[in-house]
Design an enzyme around this catalytic site. Structure first.
Site, PDB file in Angstrom:
ATOM      1  N   ALA A   1     -28.331  33.883  -2.457  1.00 14.25           N
ATOM      2  CA  ALA A   1     -28.836  34.079  -1.105  1.00 14.25           C
ATOM      3  C   ALA A   1     -29.894  35.170  -1.002  1.00 14.25           C
ATOM      4  O   ALA A   1     -30.374  35.463   0.096  1.00 14.25           O
ATOM      5  CB  ALA A   1     -27.671  34.414  -0.176  1.00 14.25           C
TER       6      ALA A   1
ATOM      7  N   HIS B   1     -30.101  39.967   4.642  1.00 11.25           N
ATOM      8  CA  HIS B   1     -29.882  40.815   3.470  1.00 11.25           C
ATOM      9  C   HIS B   1     -31.057  41.780   3.350  1.00 11.25           C
ATOM     10  O   HIS B   1     -32.221  41.359   3.369  1.00 11.25           O
ATOM     11  CB  HIS B   1     -29.815  39.979   2.181  1.00 11.25           C
ATOM     12  CG  HIS B   1     -28.611  39.099   2.091  1.00 11.25           C
ATOM     13  ND1 HIS B   1     -27.455  39.479   1.439  1.00 11.25           N
ATOM     14  CD2 HIS B   1     -28.390  37.847   2.567  1.00 11.25           C
ATOM     15  CE1 HIS B   1     -26.571  38.496   1.525  1.00 11.25           C
ATOM     16  NE2 HIS B   1     -27.116  37.495   2.195  1.00 11.25           N
TER      17      HIS B   1
END
Length: 269
Positions: free
Chosen positions: A127, A222
């Site tokens: 990810a 993130h």
């Protein structure tokens, strides 16, 4: 000239990530064929398997399939069950559940097994991005790596964060601050990415992790901050969540697709 045979692929798991990988490989016409799907003994697939694929529940069955690549997307317990047999049967094992590798003894035993079997363990970026830069920067001293994960509240169902959110006021809530090792232990599905960051950089104990639930978000965010002799770097991603599993980002499945394609295409990036 005859066409080369398709890559023989075994998928460990048949959940949101594995089914998405199989569908994308088919849609893209990737020269890879899913020959088997591996599940726990007694498990029943919720959706049909790819055409021609068989269901296996015994790791010993891998040797008869002669796979070119085994791809794990089923969680750390599945990795523990299947990894050794996968390394014996195939020249490459691609791992999605990197939180399992936060266990030093298991990781070192798996590496030793790969050496004996003359196989390879591959970890995809999943990810996140910037892993190539972090790996390169780690050739020189790296002072600090900080990885912040922020996801909508629905992503924390069934995790320790669910209880924290039950008593928290509205708004963004920090669910965890600590090492990547501890994050991987407490939030294995959500924190695979932080284990990847740690393994690529300064290790599980020095990599700092913050996990946040934020109702203002519709995507999984993130932020990775790196400071070292090679310079300062910051990677900031906002990923669409998986349509069938909000704990995971769509990018996780896409990264695994690229890993399969890199195994068969003549140009790899």
């Amino acid at each position: 000239m005859a066409e080369a045979r398709p890559l023989r692929l075994v998928l460990i798991g048949w959940g949101a990530i594995a089914t998405r990988v199989a569908a994308l490989l088919s849609e893209r016409g990737t020269p890879a064929r899913v020959v088997a799907v591996a599940l726990r003994n007694g498990s029943v697939p919720r959706t049909p398997l790819p055409p021609g694929a068989v269901l296996i529940d015994d790791p010993a069955a891998l040797s008869d399939l002669s796979p070119d690549l085994v791809l794990e997307a089923a969680g750390r317990e599945a990795l523990r069950q299947w990894a050794g047999a996968a390394l014996d049967a195939a020249p490459r094992l691609v791992v999605a559940s990197t939180s399992a590798l936060a266990d030093d003894a298991f990781r070192e035993a798996l590496i030793a097994h790969a050496v004996r079997a003359r196989s390879r363990i591959e970890i995809t970026p999943g990810a996140i991005g910037g892993i190539d830069a972090l790996r390169a920067a780690s050739v020189l001293p790296v002072e600090s790596v900080r990885h912040t994960i922020a996801k909508p509240p629905t992503a924390w169902a069934g995790t320790p964060g669910e209880a924290i959110l039950a008593d928290a006021p509205p708004g963004a809530v920090t669910l965890f601050r600590g090492s990547a090792r501890e994050a991987a232990r407490l939030y294995p599905q959500n924190a695979n990415a932080t284990a990847t960051t740690a393994l690529a950089g300064i290790g599980l104990d020095r990599t700092e992790v913050e996990i946040v639930s934020d109702p203002a978000l519709s995507r999984n965010r993130h932020v990775i901050e790196i400071d070292g002799a090679a310079g300062r770097m910051r990677v900031d991603l906002e990923n669409a969540p998986s349509a069938s599993n909000p704990k995971s980002s769509e990018l996780t499945a896409l990264s695994l697709v690229r890993a399969v394609e890199n195994a068969v295409l003549p140009l790899c990036l």
